[in-house]
Write an enzyme that holds these catalytic residues in place. Structure first.
Site, PDB file in Angstrom:
ATOM      1  N   ASP A   1      74.341  28.380   7.134  1.00  0.00           N
ATOM      2  CA  ASP A   1      73.389  28.588   6.050  1.00  0.00           C
ATOM      3  C   ASP A   1      74.134  29.005   4.792  1.00  0.00           C
ATOM      4  O   ASP A   1      75.120  29.750   4.865  1.00  0.00           O
ATOM      5  CB  ASP A   1      72.400  29.690   6.428  1.00  0.00           C
ATOM      6  CG  ASP A   1      71.816  29.486   7.819  1.00  0.00           C
ATOM      7  OD1 ASP A   1      70.841  28.737   7.934  1.00  0.00           O
ATOM      8  OD2 ASP A   1      72.353  30.078   8.780  1.00  0.00           O
TER       9      ASP A   1
ATOM     10  N   HIS B   1      74.800  26.109  16.329  1.00  0.00           N
ATOM     11  CA  HIS B   1      73.919  26.883  15.460  1.00  0.00           C
ATOM     12  C   HIS B   1      74.616  28.134  14.942  1.00  0.00           C
ATOM     13  O   HIS B   1      74.971  29.023  15.713  1.00  0.00           O
ATOM     14  CB  HIS B   1      72.659  27.274  16.247  1.00  0.00           C
ATOM     15  CG  HIS B   1      71.609  27.949  15.438  1.00  0.00           C
ATOM     16  ND1 HIS B   1      71.018  29.130  15.830  1.00  0.00           N
ATOM     17  CD2 HIS B   1      71.026  27.612  14.262  1.00  0.00           C
ATOM     18  CE1 HIS B   1      70.111  29.483  14.944  1.00  0.00           C
ATOM     19  NE2 HIS B   1      70.104  28.582  13.974  1.00  0.00           N
TER      20      HIS B   1
ATOM     21  N   ASP C   1      72.721  27.501  20.170  1.00  0.00           N
ATOM     22  CA  ASP C   1      73.623  28.653  20.118  1.00  0.00           C
ATOM     23  C   ASP C   1      74.721  28.544  21.168  1.00  0.00           C
ATOM     24  O   ASP C   1      75.663  29.324  21.160  1.00  0.00           O
ATOM     25  CB  ASP C   1      72.847  29.954  20.375  1.00  0.00           C
ATOM     26  CG  ASP C   1      71.792  30.230  19.322  1.00  0.00           C
ATOM     27  OD1 ASP C   1      72.085  30.042  18.131  1.00  0.00           O
ATOM     28  OD2 ASP C   1      70.662  30.615  19.693  1.00  0.00           O
TER      29      ASP C   1
END
Length: 630
Positions: A272, A243, A465
Site C-alpha cells: 500500500d 499480501h 498472507d
C-alpha cells in the site's frame, strides 16, 4: 474487433455453466483439486512465425549464428559438439508464446541441453535470455530460465524438474509464454515454473540453441499475445500475490516482508502507498503509524524524516527490531535489483498531484513494466490512466458491481479484484470477465479450502498472507501429489526473551496443510495475530502449532522466556486499567527504583484502585525486579 456471435454466446454460456457447477460442488463439499477450467482465449493473438520445415531448407530470415543447422526429413536439426550454438529468427516482441516440438537425437551426457532464446540479439551477441531443457529434464535443474551476461557469465534465475526425462528419440511439446519480464514454462502442456526476472532489450528476437547434443525441432510457432499477461493460461496455477509481503511471517509492508515473500516464491508483492506530510510516497497500510510502528499519528501529518525514524519491526517480533517503513522508491529499487513485481494499492483518497508523484517515482525507478496499480478509489485509477496509460489497473471491491464487465471497460481495467466471499457467492462473474479479457484477482485468502474453490472457478490470482503455503499448494497440484504437511514457527523466535511491553505476532509457516492450530501454553491463539503478554506469568512459555493436511499432521514448537523489565512493568501499569491516581503513584515509585514499594502498593489496592488480575501480575514483576537489584 470482429467476434463470431454464436461462438461468443457458446463460450460465455459454457463458462457460466462451469462456474455454476463449481459453486454447486463447493456447496456439496465435493469439490476436488482438478485443473482449472480454461477461459476463452482473448482476442488479439497473431501468429508471427509458423514453421514445419516442409520446404526442405532453412526458412527465409533464419540466421545461423554458429554451429551446424540444417533441415532434414521435415525437421530443423542443430548440432553442437561444444559451445552454445544458435540460430536466430522472428522479431522483437514484448508479449508472445514460443512453441515447438523438441527431440534430442544424440547427447554427450544427460546434462547437455537445448534452449529457446527469449530475447537474443539477431547477431547472437551477449547478453541473452533463454529457457533451457536438458535431456535429463527430470533433474532438479532439468529446466531453467537463465541469462548469459555481457561478461560471459551465467545467471540462472529459476530451475525446475520436469515429470520425466526428455531422453533421446522422444518428442516433447514445449511452450514458453512471455509477458515483459515474466515468463511461464510449459512441458507437455503443464506449467513447470514461472519467472519474473527477465531483463528485456529493445530489439532482441527469438532463437534456438543446442549445447553438446544434436537436437531436432518441428512445428516452431511464435504467437504475439495481448498485453494482459495476467490472464491464467490453461495448465497454469493461480498467480501467488503476497499480501503486504509475507505478512504472516514478517512485519507487513517492510523490505523484510518483501524478501520473505520473494524467497517463498511469490509472483507479486502487494503493498500500500500513501504520502507523507512532505509528499513522499511511503509504503504503509493504515492511515496512522500506531499499529505497526513505535510511533503515533497519521501518516499524512508526519514528515518523511519522522517516518524514517520509526521502528516498523519490533511490534511483530524482537527479531525484526529496526525494520523501517520503506519509501516507494526504496521498495521499487529493491524489486528492480533483487527481483519481483509489485501490485501497488493506492490507499485512500488521493489528489491528481499525489497520484502524479507515485507515477513519477515508478518511472524514475524504471519499473513501469513491473508495477500493477490497484485501488478501491475510482478517481485514483482514473488519474493513473490519464497520467500513465501504460500501467495496468485493477479495481478493488468488497462487494461486486451489478455489471463488473461494464465498469472494467469504463475504467480501462486489466483486472477486477473482489473479496473472495463476494466472488464465491456469484461465481459466474469470472467467466464474464474472462470473456472481456479482464483478469480476476481475489483477496485476501489464507485457507487451502478456499484456494481450491477459487482455483476451480478459474480465478487468475490469489492475494494471501501465506505466499509460501500457496506456492507449495500450487506445486503439489502441478506435480500431481499432495505433499506431507510441514510447519515452522517463525515468531516469536525460538529461545528469545521478551518483556510485557512487546506484542510479538504468532507467526507460523506451513506447507501441504489445510488447517493450522496454534496454542500458547495450551490455550488457542490465532496465527498472524499479536500475543498479549500482560497476563502471563514470568518464565518459560511454549507455543505449539499443528498443521493438518490430507497426508497427515506436522507439529512445531517454539519457546520463549518472559522476563521482568522496568519498561515491561511500566507498560503493564499503564495498560492495567487502574485509576489515574494509582497509575501515577506506581509510576513514581517505579521511576525511583522502589520496586518493593510498587509490589506492596499493588497488593493493597487490589480490587480497589487496581484491577485484581493485574495487581497480582504487577506485584510479581515488581518483586522480581527487586530481587535483581544489587
Amino acid at each position: 474487433m470482429t467476434i463470431n456471435l454464436q461462438s461468443h454466446v457458446l463460450r460465455r454460456t459454457a463458462g457460466r455453466a462451469l462456474a455454476a457447477l463449481g459453486a454447486a460442488a463447493l456447496a456439496a463439499g465435493v469439490l476436488s483439486a482438478v485443473a482449472a477450467p480454461s477461459s476463452a482465449a482473448p482476442a488479439g493473438e497473431k501468429v508471427i512465425v509458423s514453421e514445419d520445415f516442409s520446404g526442405g531448407s532453412l526458412p527465409a530470415g533464419w540466421r545461423v549464428v554458429d554451429g551446424t543447422w540444417q533441415v532434414q526429413n521435415g525437421r530443423l536439426v542443430g548440432t553442437a559438439t561444444g559451445g552454445n550454438n544458435k540460430i536466430t529468427f522472428g522479431r522483437h516482441l514484448e508479449d508472445f508464446r514460443f512453441e515447438a516440438t523438441v527431440r534430442f537425437d544424440k547427447v554427450a551426457e544427460p546434462t547437455r541441453w537445448e534452449a529457446f532464446g527469449l530475447d537474443v540479439p539477431a547477431d547472437g551477441a551477449r547478453p541473452w535470455w533463454i529457457a533451457t531443457m536438458r535431456s535429463g529434464s527430470n533433474a532438479s535443474n532439468g529446466l531453467e530460465f537463465a541469462q548469459m551476461t555481457a561478461a560471459g557469465a551465467w545467471n540462472v534465475t529459476n530451475t525446475a524438474a520436469a515429470p520425466y526425462a526428455a531422453g533421446t528419440g522422444r518428442d516433447v511439446k514445449v511452450s514458453i509464454e512471455v509477458h515483459g519480464n515474466q515468463a511461464r514454462w510449459f512441458f507437455d502442456g503443464q506449467q513447470m515454473m514461472r519467472t519474473t526476472s527477465l531483463v528485456r532489450s529493445a530489439d532482441g528476437v527469438q532463437a534456438l540453441f543446442v549445447n553438446g547434443s544434436t537436437v531436432s525441432f518441428d512445428d516452431v510457432k511464435i504467437t504475439e499475445l495481448p498485453a494482459n499477461g495476467y490472464l491464467r493460461p490453461a495448465g497454469s496455477p493461480v498467480t501467488v500475490i503476497a499480501h503486504r509481503g509475507a505478512s504472516s511471517a514478517a512485519p507487513e509492508n517492510t523490505l523484510v516482508a518483501q524478501e520473505a515473500a520473494r524467497r517463498a516464491g511469490a509472483d507479486f508483492i502487494e503493498n500500500d502507498v500513501q504520502p507523507s506530510k512532505d509528499g513522499v510516497p511511503f509504503i504503509l497500510h493504515d492511515g496512522t503509524v500506531d499499529r505497526t510502528t513505535d510511533g503515533t499519528g497519521a501518516i499524512r501529518n508526519l514528515t518523511s524524516a519522522q517516518l524514517k525514524a520509526l521502528d516498523a519491526g519490533s511490534w511483530f517480533s524482537p527479531h525484526h527490531t529496526g525494520a523501517r517503513i520503506p519509501t516507494l522508491a526504496e521498495q521499487l529499487a529493491d524489486l528492480r535489483t533483487r527481483g519481483g513485481n509489485l501490485l501497488l494499492e493506492i490507499k485512500g483518497a488521493h489528489t491528481r498531484d499525489e497520484v502524479a508523484k507515485i507515477v513519477q517515482v515508478i518511472r524514475e525507478q524504471d519499473m513501469t513494466k513491473r508495477v500493477f496499480i490497484q485501488s478501491f478509489e475510482v478517481n485514483a485509477l482514473k488519474y493513473t490512466y490519464e497520467l500513465a496509460p501504460e500501467l495496468p489497473l485493477g479495481l478493488l471491491r468488497s462487494t461486486l458491481d451489478a455489471d463488473p464487465v461494464a465498469i472494467a471497460k469504463d475504467l480501462h481495467l486489466t483486472a477486477y479484484n473482489p473479496g473472495n466471499g463476494a466472488l464465491l457467492a456469484r461465481p459466474g462473474v469470472v467467466a464474464d470477465l474472462h470473456e472481456a479479457g479482464v483478469a480476476v484477482m481475489a483477496w485476501t485468502v489464507n485457507s487451502a479450502a478456499t484456494w481450491k474453490a477459487l482455483d476451480a472457478l478459474g480465478v487468475d490470482a490469489i492475494i494471501t498472507d501465506r505466499p509460501a503455503e500457496l506456492a507449495g499448494w500450487n506445486d503439489a497440484i502441478l506435480h500431481g501429489a499432495q505433499p506431507r504437511p510441514t510447519a515452522g514457527i517463525v515468531s516469536p523466535v525460538n529461545g528469545t526473551t521478551l518483556d510485557r511491553a512487546q506484542r510479538p505476532v504468532a507467526g507460523v509457516v506451513t506447507t501441504g496443510a489445510d488447517t493450522v492450530q496454534v496454542t500458547l501454553d495450551g490455550d488457542p491463539v490465532e496465527p498472524g495475530k499479536p500475543l498479549d503478554l500482560t497476563a502471563l506469568s514470568l518464565g518459560r512459555h511454549v507455543i505449539h502449532a499443528e498443521a493438518t493436511g490430507p497426508k497427515g499432521t506436522a507439529p512445531a514448537t517454539s519457546t520463549f522466556t518472559l522476563a521482568a523489565t522496568p519498561a515491561g512493568l511500566a507498560h503493564l501499569i499503564v495498560t492495567s486499567g487502574a485509576d489515574g491516581g494509582a497509575v501515577s503513584a506506581m509510576m513514581s515509585k517505579l521511576a525511583a527504583g522502589r520496586y518493593d514499594d510498587v509490589a506492596k502498593y499493588a497488593e493493597r489496592q487490589s480490587g480497589k484502585h487496581v484491577p485484581a488480575k493485574y495487581a497480582t501480575v504487577i506485584a510479581a514483576d515488581a518483586r522480581a525486579l527487586h530481587t535483581q537489584q544489587p
